[in-house]
Design an enzyme around this catalytic site. Structure first.
Site, short mmCIF file in Angstrom:
data_model
loop_
_atom_site.label_atom_id
_atom_site.label_comp_id
_atom_site.label_asym_id
_atom_site.label_seq_id
_atom_site.Cartn_x
_atom_site.Cartn_y
_atom_site.Cartn_z
N GLY A 296 66.70 88.45 12.51
CA GLY A 296 65.44 87.86 12.94
C GLY A 296 64.28 88.74 12.54
O GLY A 296 64.39 89.56 11.62
N PHE B 110 63.04 91.22 13.96
CA PHE B 110 63.17 92.63 14.31
C PHE B 110 64.28 93.34 13.55
O PHE B 110 64.49 94.51 13.73
CB PHE B 110 63.42 92.79 15.81
CG PHE B 110 62.23 92.38 16.64
CD1 PHE B 110 60.96 92.35 16.09
CD2 PHE B 110 62.40 92.03 17.96
CE1 PHE B 110 59.87 91.97 16.85
CE2 PHE B 110 61.30 91.67 18.73
CZ PHE B 110 60.03 91.63 18.17
N GLY B 111 65.02 92.63 12.76
CA GLY B 111 66.08 93.28 12.01
C GLY B 111 67.37 92.50 12.07
O GLY B 111 67.40 91.32 12.44
N VAL C 8 71.65 92.15 13.17
CA VAL C 8 72.63 92.50 14.19
C VAL C 8 74.01 92.41 13.55
O VAL C 8 74.36 91.40 12.94
CB VAL C 8 72.53 91.56 15.40
CG1 VAL C 8 73.58 91.93 16.45
CG2 VAL C 8 71.14 91.61 16.01
N ASP D 246 60.18 87.10 25.78
CA ASP D 246 60.78 86.35 24.67
C ASP D 246 62.02 85.59 25.14
O ASP D 246 63.08 85.68 24.53
CB ASP D 246 61.13 87.29 23.52
CG ASP D 246 61.30 86.56 22.19
OD1 ASP D 246 60.83 85.41 22.09
OD2 ASP D 246 61.91 87.13 21.27
#
Length: 670
Positions: free
Chosen positions: A325, A327-328, A330, A441
């Site tokens: 996403g 933010f990076g 996973v 969020d």
């Protein structure tokens, strides 16, 4: 040491009409000074600065000639007697490649000093098409280092006497004799100085008229450098021997630096590669080292080593990628020490979530403990890489089970249990922990499902903390479009009420199986909350329930979820219930109000305000009429299914309403 080779031969008569006078003898200890003026050079022949006569060089297929500038009369026109002569010279043949050799040289008597012979095996004496022509009047003594079968050479190291032809009329292997008459082989192409004597016996009466005396040499594919260091000639007696010490020295042999060059090149390459390797290793080691700063010691959760997490995720392989996403990414991983499956969130370098948000996340959820939150196992910071380690949720995120073509259809009972679990987790964040935590969020993509399909709230990357009873500081607007409370774009202040608004959107999407904003829907169904409100007003609230359930759901629970979703979606923050009230409603501990105010603050059908806006706004607590309820809800079984393809739209903006809002697709965070 000078080597003395003496030859005797019979010379054939030549025709010549030159008449002149010349000295009877000369001696050149080198060819500098006046000797240079007495020599006539053609071809590539040259005289070096130190007086060395160079007939050829290492150039392939060339010839060089050097003659005494004046001819000698070997026979007086009025007499039949031929003059005797004696000559001595020191020469050296230096092959370019000693093991391969090259062509030799010749002492020449010619009626002309302008020879135009061919190179290679012809030694510059004769042309290939004139070999054996008696009109050439060429007499030579060859010192040959090539065995040419065409000319009947006896070997590749011989001395021969030639008359108008390259085929010798007499030849012998090059040799010299010791004082005890022992014959020793003499290598003409050794590159060493060799002194040769040639004497003509006049009683044989074989020479005629006048001729030029000199030398000729040539090169072929294999080249040799031919040198004349000194030369003496005498028509009236024995030629004077030459003292080698008084002659110019040969140029130093070109040292073969190939091996040295290769060794130095190899050594340089090894050194350079070693430096590069060591530098690369040090950079990688320095970059991959775990540098702990002071502030990191204050963070509670376990700190993993970077190498451990890298090994756990197989070098952050794409095959282990669970999702990504704004933010990076996973990754799924397995800790080698405990064989525990984990989810590793690797925050990208370009991510909007920087070090400050990273620290906020691990500092926050590292101390949070609740059954409906994804537990944080640890973290790691390695230079540019920021990593957070969670407990692995095998069933992934909730959105994978709601939208489009899900993995499988969740039953109503499973959905209702997930809703209650998320509500319980939010209540813990808002009121039950030591500080108020605003998640900021909340959405289906951030609700993860464990092995028993229990809902767990995750991704605290945007979480905001403040003391109970205080106001949160103004900050930029962040979140996902469709879950953002309207007041956020005006005040920029995240509050518990803004989390409640997002939770309301989650309630409706779980009940309806749709996203808060559905671009592919009909215009009247574009905004989920507006469509549900229209159906609610028309008395068809149950028509909005996810059709994939095939009407297999608890109608009472469905009405509760839809009603609470509308209440949480109210534009007025004060009109929204608190998370404690929501938990009590969901658990059936208190009755719900009968009247649901319009989410937009007005009744679109009746055209008048609902009492939820303006100064006379009716607060949520004023609604006391109950909706049919029970102390608990019976479990019903149902099914559900959609896949999540379209990414959520993340919003980030300034704290004031005049600041533009930027929208970007962020996809799933998990």
């Amino acid at each position: 040491m000078a080597k003395k080779v003496i030859f005797f031969w019979v010379f054939l008569a030549f025709a010549s009409e030159q008449v002149f006078s010349q000295p009877d003898q000369f001696i050149f200890n080198g060819f500098h000074g006046s000797a240079n003026n007495n020599m006539s050079l053609t071809g590539v022949a040259d005289i070096s600065n130190n007086g060395l006569l160079c007939l050829t060089n290492t150039t392939s297929r060339v010839s060089g000639h050097a003659f005494y500038s004046s001819p000698f009369r070997f026979k007086n026109s009025n007499e039949s007697k031929v003059s005797s002569f004696s000559t001595a010279f020191v020469f050296a043949t230096v092959p370019e490649y000693p093991k391969l050799g090259g062509h030799g040289l010749a002492f020449v008597l010619s009626p002309s000093k302008q020879l135009s012979g061919s190179p290679s095996q012809y030694l510059g004496l004769l042309k290939a098409n004139e070999n054996g022509n008696s009109s050439d009047h060429i007499f030579a003594v060859e010192f040959d280092t090539v065995k040419d079968l065409e000319f009947g050479d006896i070997d590749d190291n011989h001395v021969g006497v030639n008359l108008n032809s390259m085929r010798s009329i007499a030849s012998a292997s090059a040799a010299y004799f010791l004082k005890n008459s022992t014959k020793k082989e003499l290598l003409l192409g050794s590159g060493r100085q060799i002194q040769a004597w040639i004497d003509y016996d006049s009683p044989k009466n074989r020479l005629d008229d006048s001729m030029f005396v000199g030398f000729s040499a040539s090169t072929g594919l294999l080249a040799s450098s031919h040198y004349i260091l000194g030369w003496s000639f005498n028509m009236s007696g024995e030629a004077q021997s030459l003292s080698l010490s008084s002659l110019p020295s040969l140029p130093r042999p070109k040292q073969n630096h190939t091996v040295l060059t290769l060794c130095l090149t190899f050594a340089a390459v090894v050194v350079i590669m070693s430096i590069v390797f060591v530098s690369f290793y040090l950079v990688r080691k320095f970059k991959g080292s775990d540098v702990i700063e002071a502030w990191e010691l204050e963070i509670g959760p376990h700190r993993f080593s970077y190498q451990e997490l890298k090994k756990a995720t197989r070098g952050f392989s794409d095959k282990e990628l669970l999702g990504f996403g704004g933010f990076g990414r996973v990754y799924k991983g397995t800790l080698p020490s405990t064989n525990t499956q984990v989810a590793v969130k690797r925050i990208s370098h370009e991510s909007k979530q920087g070090l400050r948000e990273f620290v906020s996340e691990i500092a926050t959820i590292g101390r949070l403990r609740h059954r409906n939150m994804v537990p944080l196992l640890g973290w790691c910071r390695c230079r540019g890489d920021l990593l957070i380690v969670y407990d692995y949720m095998p069933n992934g995120s909730l959105d994978k089970y709601l939208f489009d073509e899900p993995k499988r259809v969740l039953s109503w009972d499973e959905r209702f249990r997930i809703i209650k679990g998320v509500a319980s987790g939010l209540l813990y964040l808002h009121e039950e922990w030591e500080q108020t935590v605003i998640h900021r969020d909340i959405k289906a993509g951030n609700v993860l499902l464990d092995s028993d399909l229990n809902g767990r709230l995750g991704d605290f990357g945007l979480a905001k903390l403040y003391e109970h009873g205080s106001n949160p500081s103004t900050t930029k607007v962040v979140g996902t479009l469709g879950y953002l409370a309207p007041e956020l774009t005006k005040t920029g202040k995240p509050t518990m009420a803004t989390d409640v608004f997002a939770f309301g959107a989650l309630l409706l999407e779980v009940a309806c199986g749709r996203k808060p904003i559905e671009p592919k829907a009909l215009p009247e169904e574009l905004i989920l909350v507006d469509w549900v409100w229209e159906q609610w007003q028309s008395g068809a609230a149950l028509e909005v329930v996810d059709p994939k359930l095939n009407c297999d759901f608890d109608e009472v629970e469905a009405i509760v979820v839809i009603k609470l979703g509308l209440m949480c979606s109210n534009n007025e923050p004060d009109a929204r219930p608190t998370m404690r009230q929501l938990v009590r409603y969901l658990e059936g501990e208190v009755l719900l109000p009968e009247v649901v105010p319009s989410p937009g603050g007005y009744d679109s059908k009746k055209g008048h305000g609902s009492g939820c806006t303006g100064t006379g706004a009716t607060r949520f607590e004023d609604f006391v009429h109950s909706y049919p309820n029970s102390s608990h809800f019976d479990d019903k079984v149902g099914t559900y299914s959609p896949t999540y393809e379209d990414g959520d739209v993340d919003i980030e903006a300034g704290s004031r309403s005049t600041t533009p809002i930027s929208i970007s697709g962020s996809g799933n965070d998990r």
